[in-house]
Write a protein that holds these residues in place. Sequence first.
Motif, PDB file in Angstrom:
ATOM      1  N   LEU A 189      -1.603  12.696   6.425  1.00  0.00           N
ATOM      2  CA  LEU A 189      -2.142  12.776   7.654  1.00  0.00           C
ATOM      3  C   LEU A 189      -3.327  12.223   8.191  1.00  0.00           C
ATOM      4  O   LEU A 189      -3.634  12.047   9.336  1.00  0.00           O
ATOM      5  CB  LEU A 189      -2.073  14.190   7.901  1.00  0.00           C
ATOM      6  N   SER A 190      -4.066  11.665   7.264  1.00  0.00           N
ATOM      7  CA  SER A 190      -5.570  11.291   7.505  1.00  0.00           C
ATOM      8  C   SER A 190      -5.435   9.618   8.055  1.00  0.00           C
ATOM      9  O   SER A 190      -6.436   9.123   8.983  1.00  0.00           O
ATOM     10  CB  SER A 190      -6.503  11.124   6.430  1.00  0.00           C
ATOM     11  N   GLY A 191      -4.322   9.022   7.749  1.00  0.00           N
ATOM     12  CA  GLY A 191      -4.355   7.380   8.467  1.00  0.00           C
ATOM     13  C   GLY A 191      -5.047   6.748   7.164  1.00  0.00           C
ATOM     14  O   GLY A 191      -4.900   5.437   7.481  1.00  0.00           O
ATOM     15  N   ASP A 192      -5.336   7.218   6.214  1.00  0.00           N
ATOM     16  CA  ASP A 192      -6.012   6.167   5.164  1.00  0.00           C
ATOM     17  C   ASP A 192      -5.069   5.319   4.468  1.00  0.00           C
ATOM     18  O   ASP A 192      -5.540   4.365   3.627  1.00  0.00           O
ATOM     19  CB  ASP A 192      -6.893   7.011   4.171  1.00  0.00           C
ATOM     20  N   CYS A 193      -3.659   5.854   4.338  1.00  0.00           N
ATOM     21  CA  CYS A 193      -2.844   5.086   3.703  1.00  0.00           C
ATOM     22  C   CYS A 193      -1.749   4.178   4.491  1.00  0.00           C
ATOM     23  O   CYS A 193      -0.721   3.858   4.018  1.00  0.00           O
ATOM     24  CB  CYS A 193      -2.058   6.172   2.861  1.00  0.00           C
ATOM     25  N   LYS A 194      -2.324   4.063   5.875  1.00  0.00           N
ATOM     26  CA  LYS A 194      -1.695   3.131   6.534  1.00  0.00           C
ATOM     27  C   LYS A 194      -1.595   1.701   5.981  1.00  0.00           C
ATOM     28  O   LYS A 194      -2.475   1.270   5.308  1.00  0.00           O
ATOM     29  CB  LYS A 194      -2.190   3.012   8.117  1.00  0.00           C
ATOM     30  N   TRP A 195      -0.521   0.757   6.425  1.00  0.00           N
ATOM     31  CA  TRP A 195      -0.297  -0.515   5.676  1.00  0.00           C
ATOM     32  C   TRP A 195      -1.639  -1.230   5.986  1.00  0.00           C
ATOM     33  O   TRP A 195      -2.033  -1.938   5.050  1.00  0.00           O
ATOM     34  CB  TRP A 195       0.999  -1.214   6.568  1.00  0.00           C
ATOM     35  N   LEU A 196      -2.130  -1.490   7.052  1.00  0.00           N
ATOM     36  CA  LEU A 196      -3.420  -2.358   7.340  1.00  0.00           C
ATOM     37  C   LEU A 196      -4.554  -1.818   6.375  1.00  0.00           C
ATOM     38  O   LEU A 196      -5.245  -2.795   5.782  1.00  0.00           O
ATOM     39  CB  LEU A 196      -3.693  -2.252   8.788  1.00  0.00           C
ATOM     40  N   GLN A 197      -4.795  -0.635   6.381  1.00  0.00           N
ATOM     41  CA  GLN A 197      -5.689  -0.152   5.413  1.00  0.00           C
ATOM     42  C   GLN A 197      -5.733  -0.626   4.002  1.00  0.00           C
ATOM     43  O   GLN A 197      -6.603  -0.794   3.524  1.00  0.00           O
ATOM     44  CB  GLN A 197      -5.938   1.392   5.295  1.00  0.00           C
ATOM     45  N   GLU A 198      -4.382  -0.279   3.573  1.00  0.00           N
ATOM     46  CA  GLU A 198      -4.312  -0.799   2.327  1.00  0.00           C
ATOM     47  C   GLU A 198      -4.305  -2.066   2.009  1.00  0.00           C
ATOM     48  O   GLU A 198      -4.653  -2.647   0.915  1.00  0.00           O
ATOM     49  CB  GLU A 198      -2.659  -0.128   1.838  1.00  0.00           C
ATOM     50  N   ILE A 199      -4.020  -2.885   2.908  1.00  0.00           N
ATOM     51  CA  ILE A 199      -4.099  -4.448   2.749  1.00  0.00           C
ATOM     52  C   ILE A 199      -5.619  -4.996   2.748  1.00  0.00           C
ATOM     53  O   ILE A 199      -5.918  -5.639   1.881  1.00  0.00           O
ATOM     54  CB  ILE A 199      -3.442  -5.392   3.927  1.00  0.00           C
ATOM     55  N   GLN A 200      -6.473  -4.190   3.439  1.00  0.00           N
ATOM     56  CA  GLN A 200      -7.809  -4.358   3.527  1.00  0.00           C
ATOM     57  C   GLN A 200      -8.332  -3.907   2.108  1.00  0.00           C
ATOM     58  O   GLN A 200      -9.456  -4.589   1.867  1.00  0.00           O
ATOM     59  CB  GLN A 200      -8.492  -3.832   4.517  1.00  0.00           C
ATOM     60  N   ARG A 201      -7.806  -3.160   1.198  1.00  0.00           N
ATOM     61  CA  ARG A 201      -8.289  -2.576   0.192  1.00  0.00           C
ATOM     62  C   ARG A 201      -7.734  -3.514  -1.001  1.00  0.00           C
ATOM     63  O   ARG A 201      -8.186  -3.462  -2.226  1.00  0.00           O
ATOM     64  CB  ARG A 201      -7.983  -1.316  -0.252  1.00  0.00           C
ATOM     65  N   GLY A 202      -6.731  -4.575  -0.433  1.00  0.00           N
ATOM     66  CA  GLY A 202      -6.206  -5.088  -1.817  1.00  0.00           C
ATOM     67  C   GLY A 202      -4.959  -4.699  -2.478  1.00  0.00           C
ATOM     68  O   GLY A 202      -4.441  -5.235  -3.414  1.00  0.00           O
ATOM     69  N   ASN A 203      -4.384  -3.693  -1.624  1.00  0.00           N
ATOM     70  CA  ASN A 203      -2.972  -3.173  -2.270  1.00  0.00           C
ATOM     71  C   ASN A 203      -1.935  -3.628  -1.419  1.00  0.00           C
ATOM     72  O   ASN A 203      -1.969  -3.073  -0.107  1.00  0.00           O
ATOM     73  CB  ASN A 203      -3.371  -1.476  -2.300  1.00  0.00           C
ATOM     74  N   PHE A 204      -1.183  -4.388  -1.866  1.00  0.00           N
ATOM     75  CA  PHE A 204      -0.126  -4.811  -1.071  1.00  0.00           C
ATOM     76  C   PHE A 204       1.340  -4.855  -1.602  1.00  0.00           C
ATOM     77  O   PHE A 204       1.562  -5.062  -2.890  1.00  0.00           O
ATOM     78  CB  PHE A 204      -0.526  -6.440  -0.844  1.00  0.00           C
ATOM     79  N   ALA A 205       2.187  -4.215  -0.785  1.00  0.00           N
ATOM     80  CA  ALA A 205       3.574  -4.197  -1.183  1.00  0.00           C
ATOM     81  C   ALA A 205       4.326  -4.201   0.224  1.00  0.00           C
ATOM     82  O   ALA A 205       3.723  -3.458   1.282  1.00  0.00           O
ATOM     83  CB  ALA A 205       3.741  -3.104  -2.067  1.00  0.00           C
ATOM     84  N   PHE A 206       5.497  -4.695   0.442  1.00  0.00           N
ATOM     85  CA  PHE A 206       6.393  -4.308   1.261  1.00  0.00           C
ATOM     86  C   PHE A 206       7.091  -3.082   1.591  1.00  0.00           C
ATOM     87  O   PHE A 206       7.149  -2.586   2.567  1.00  0.00           O
ATOM     88  CB  PHE A 206       7.440  -5.389   1.683  1.00  0.00           C
TER      89      PHE A 206
END
Length: 83
Positions: free
Chosen positions: A16-33
């Motif tokens: 619910l926090s929004g910390d795991c949205k796709w763009l946030q994850e890309i910025q952390r270097g975690n990438f998957a479709f």
Amino acid sequence: SNCTHHACSEIRAASLSGDCKWLQEIQRGNFAFQGQGGNCIKRRAILSVSMNPSCQGEGVAERAVNEAFARCSRDTAPFDRVP
């Protein structure tokens, strides 16, 4: 168990926090479709639960998160959906 209850709280918080949205994850270097949001939620919940002194030990936090994930990731209260 208490670890499962803690895991549920952490799963909901990460979801619910929004910390795991796709763009946030890309910025952390975690990438998957596919599945990246769920992977992020699990990763963050395991990290938090593993810091609980009652939930330390090999695989305890991971088991608790896996046990609670399906049920708790669907719980969006007090929201109608994941913001």
